[in-house]
Design a protein around this motif. Structure first.
Motif, PDB file in Angstrom:
ATOM      1  N   SER A 187      -1.031  -7.825   5.852  1.00  0.00           N
ATOM      2  CA  SER A 187      -0.884  -6.373   5.976  1.00  0.00           C
ATOM      3  C   SER A 187      -0.475  -5.985   7.391  1.00  0.00           C
ATOM      4  O   SER A 187      -0.781  -6.688   8.361  1.00  0.00           O
ATOM      5  CB  SER A 187      -2.193  -5.669   5.614  1.00  0.00           C
ATOM      6  OG  SER A 187      -2.572  -5.962   4.289  1.00  0.00           O
ATOM      7  N   ILE A 247      -5.724  -2.638   0.560  1.00  0.00           N
ATOM      8  CA  ILE A 247      -4.485  -2.585   1.338  1.00  0.00           C
ATOM      9  C   ILE A 247      -3.768  -3.927   1.310  1.00  0.00           C
ATOM     10  O   ILE A 247      -4.316  -4.953   1.725  1.00  0.00           O
ATOM     11  CB  ILE A 247      -4.779  -2.173   2.794  1.00  0.00           C
ATOM     12  CG1 ILE A 247      -5.474  -0.809   2.822  1.00  0.00           C
ATOM     13  CG2 ILE A 247      -3.496  -2.158   3.609  1.00  0.00           C
ATOM     14  CD1 ILE A 247      -6.034  -0.434   4.176  1.00  0.00           C
ATOM     15  N   PHE A 292       0.865  -1.180   0.000  1.00  0.00           N
ATOM     16  CA  PHE A 292       0.000   0.000   0.000  1.00  0.00           C
ATOM     17  C   PHE A 292       0.901   1.229   0.000  1.00  0.00           C
ATOM     18  O   PHE A 292       1.400   1.641  -1.031  1.00  0.00           O
ATOM     19  CB  PHE A 292      -0.961  -0.032   1.191  1.00  0.00           C
ATOM     20  CG  PHE A 292      -2.040   1.022   1.113  1.00  0.00           C
ATOM     21  CD1 PHE A 292      -2.984   0.986   0.098  1.00  0.00           C
ATOM     22  CD2 PHE A 292      -2.115   2.040   2.057  1.00  0.00           C
ATOM     23  CE1 PHE A 292      -3.983   1.955   0.013  1.00  0.00           C
ATOM     24  CE2 PHE A 292      -3.107   3.006   1.988  1.00  0.00           C
ATOM     25  CZ  PHE A 292      -4.041   2.974   0.966  1.00  0.00           C
ATOM     26  N   CYS A 338      -8.198  -5.389   3.521  1.00  0.00           N
ATOM     27  CA  CYS A 338      -6.765  -5.679   3.578  1.00  0.00           C
ATOM     28  C   CYS A 338      -6.494  -7.170   3.517  1.00  0.00           C
ATOM     29  O   CYS A 338      -7.386  -7.998   3.755  1.00  0.00           O
ATOM     30  CB  CYS A 338      -6.136  -5.077   4.833  1.00  0.00           C
ATOM     31  SG  CYS A 338      -6.441  -6.004   6.353  1.00  0.00           S
ATOM     32  N   CYS A 340       1.087  -0.555   5.519  1.00  0.00           N
ATOM     33  CA  CYS A 340       0.152   0.576   5.606  1.00  0.00           C
ATOM     34  C   CYS A 340       0.536   1.338   6.870  1.00  0.00           C
ATOM     35  O   CYS A 340      -0.110   1.206   7.912  1.00  0.00           O
ATOM     36  CB  CYS A 340      -1.291   0.087   5.649  1.00  0.00           C
ATOM     37  SG  CYS A 340      -2.530   1.418   5.726  1.00  0.00           S
ATOM     38  N   GLY A 392       0.742   6.264   4.941  1.00  0.00           N
ATOM     39  CA  GLY A 392      -0.163   5.285   4.362  1.00  0.00           C
ATOM     40  C   GLY A 392      -1.371   5.038   5.242  1.00  0.00           C
ATOM     41  O   GLY A 392      -2.506   4.919   4.751  1.00  0.00           O
ATOM     42  N   ALA A 442      -5.275   5.737   4.322  1.00  0.00           N
ATOM     43  CA  ALA A 442      -6.309   4.720   4.520  1.00  0.00           C
ATOM     44  C   ALA A 442      -7.423   5.243   5.424  1.00  0.00           C
ATOM     45  O   ALA A 442      -8.597   4.933   5.213  1.00  0.00           O
ATOM     46  CB  ALA A 442      -5.683   3.455   5.109  1.00  0.00           C
TER      47      ALA A 442
END
Length: 286
Positions: free
Chosen positions: A134, A110, A65, A130, A114, A118, A122
């Motif tokens: 993640s 995602i 991401f 996601c 992240c 990031g 989000a």
């Protein structure tokens, strides 16, 4: 290779893609990418409804991401309070606010990292899907600096103050399942199914009344947006710019070694002359 932000034309169902790409840097956002993000969103937000996409899927390139901001650029502006404030108040915050002001549904797709900026991006999306692999967090205290006030306000609206305290004060990085349990993401799927699940989500939205979705987003935005802090309240925050801890945290990251934080040095709460610093100028940062 420099990073870029791409907004595709809507497909036959009215679904567009907003993609971050910065090869070799996990899509970390350069200053120019933040500016490009704002420009793209400003143009999107000005598009007449009959010409606009119905839904936008927000994604990173290459199975990631966004892994925060491009730290290699930080020495150019982070160690002076005025240029630091300009970066957060005139570059990052306007891009995030452009996302928040978007009246089109935003689906965050995602994968991978992240973190930092990031996570902020989000948090500006409406639905977050996601993969199981993640990771989510804002571990910037390890680098010797805090989250900017406006960015705190944005993320806290999504994760809540208690969770954000955990992320900021412990520099925790959350696995996908825990992020879902805490309300940070809506759905967790196997890593190979993230794009399909985000697509299905976007298709469900695209089949609904565009007017209803716009009005719902407008009402939710007004309901969720707090009064906000004034510049006079935020200005002292950036006085940490020249401190030893700030420099040491970033130097340690770039040198691939643990940071060595000594006893805290005094951080001035006001400008050297005792007055509140002026609001940051819209002129480009050096």
């Amino acid at each position: 290779m420099p990073g870029h932000v791409l907004l595709t034309a809507p497909d036959a169902l009215g679904i567009a893609r907003l993609q971050f790409s910065h090869p070799g840097k996990l899509n970390a956002l350069s200053v120019q990418m933040w500016r490009d993000l704002r420009d793209l969103l400003d143009r999107l937000n000005a598009t007449p409804p009959e010409q606009a996409p119905r839904v936008v899927v927000v994604q990173g390139d290459g199975g990631q991401f966004v892994a925060g901001a491009d730290i290699e650029e930080f020495p150019d502006f982070r160690f002076d309070a005025a240029t630091l404030a300009h970066y957060h108040e005139e570059v990052v915050a306007p891009a995030l606010n452009a996302l928040l002001d978007c009246e089109l549904p935003l689906v965050a797709e995602i994968q991978g990292a992240c973190v930092g900026g990031g996570l902020e991006i989000a948090a500006c999306c409406d639905i977050r899907v996601c993969g199981q692999g993640s990771r989510f967090g804002v571990p910037i205290a390890r680098l010797g600096f805090p989250m900017a006030p406006l960015e705190v306000e944005i993320v806290a609206r999504v994760v809540g103050e208690a969770v954000l305290r955990e992320l900021l004060l412990e520099a925790r990085v959350l696995a996908a399942e825990e992020a879902q349990r805490l309300g940070l993401v809506n759905r967790v799927v196997p890593d190979g199914q993230v794009a399909d699940e985000a697509r299905r989500t976007a298709e469900r939205m695209a089949a609904l009344s565009p007017q209803a979705l716009r009005l719902n987003k407008r009402a939710l935005r007004e309901f969720g947006r707090a009064q906000g802090s004034r510049w006079e309240q935020r200005a002292p925050h950036y006085a940490y710019a020249p401190t030893d801890e700030h420099r040491e945290g970033l130097a340690a990251f770039n040198e691939r070694r643990p940071a060595r934080f000594a006893a805290p040095s005094p951080t001035p709460a006001t400008a050297p002359d005792g007055d509140t610093p002026p609001a940051p100028s819209p002129a480009p940062a050096p």
